[in-house]
Design a protein around this motif. Structure first.
Motif, short mmCIF file in Angstrom:
data_model
loop_
_atom_site.label_atom_id
_atom_site.label_comp_id
_atom_site.label_asym_id
_atom_site.label_seq_id
_atom_site.Cartn_x
_atom_site.Cartn_y
_atom_site.Cartn_z
N GLN A 122 0.83 -1.20 0.00
CA GLN A 122 0.00 0.00 0.00
C GLN A 122 0.87 1.26 0.00
OE1 GLN A 122 -2.59 -0.85 3.35
NE2 GLN A 122 -4.31 -1.13 1.94
N ALA A 123 1.96 1.24 0.74
CA ALA A 123 2.87 2.39 0.77
C ALA A 123 3.48 2.61 -0.62
CB ALA A 123 3.96 2.17 1.82
N GLU A 124 3.87 1.53 -1.28
CA GLU A 124 4.44 1.64 -2.62
C GLU A 124 3.41 2.14 -3.62
OE1 GLU A 124 7.60 1.69 -5.20
OE2 GLU A 124 7.62 1.38 -3.03
N ILE A 125 2.17 1.66 -3.51
CA ILE A 125 1.09 2.15 -4.37
C ILE A 125 0.88 3.64 -4.18
CG2 ILE A 125 -1.43 2.06 -4.73
CD1 ILE A 125 -1.18 -1.00 -4.05
N ALA A 126 0.90 4.08 -2.93
CA ALA A 126 0.73 5.51 -2.64
C ALA A 126 1.87 6.33 -3.24
CB ALA A 126 0.64 5.73 -1.13
N LEU A 141 3.72 5.58 -5.90
CA LEU A 141 3.60 5.58 -7.36
C LEU A 141 2.43 6.40 -7.84
CD1 LEU A 141 4.44 1.84 -8.10
CD2 LEU A 141 5.91 3.84 -8.48
N GLY A 142 1.41 6.55 -6.97
CA GLY A 142 0.22 7.29 -7.35
C GLY A 142 0.39 8.79 -7.32
N LYS A 143 1.49 9.28 -6.80
CA LYS A 143 1.72 10.74 -6.69
C LYS A 143 2.16 11.33 -7.99
CE LYS A 143 2.63 10.85 -1.79
NZ LYS A 143 3.56 11.15 -0.76
#
Length: 91
Positions: free
Chosen positions: A83-87, A89-91
């Motif tokens: 979830q941290a990695e998804i967040a 990459l989502g920036k």
């Protein structure tokens, strides 16, 4: 007392999912995808699989994967890191 806690967790899990015609517990993930907990040849499996409709029934397709309970636990243990990695990459 621990028995009551196990029973409550089982009831909560049941209420958040559904049962298919075979009695397998599943959660609809959207876009024709499901997470299903089932038994196959005496093995418990967690399936994440695409489904399709035929004759009014939702049937599992070929696309997907089956995880052992140990693999599924390993996946869940990495959930917050993913979830941290998804967040990021989502920036």
């Amino acid at each position: 007392m621990a028995e009551q806690g196990k029973k409550r967790k089982a009831e909560e899990a049941e209420s958040s999912g559904q049962r298919n015609e075979e009695g397998d517990w599943f959660v609809d993930l959207g876009k024709s995808k499901r997470l299903t907990v089932r038994k196959f040849k005496a093995m418990v499996l967690v399936d994440i699989r695409e489904h399709y409709e035929k004759d009014g029934k939702m049937l599992p397709g070929k696309k997907g994967l089956s995880l052992s309970p140990e693999q599924f636990t390993a996946l869940l243990e990495q959930g917050s890191a993913a979830q941290a990695e998804i967040a990021k990459l989502g920036k």
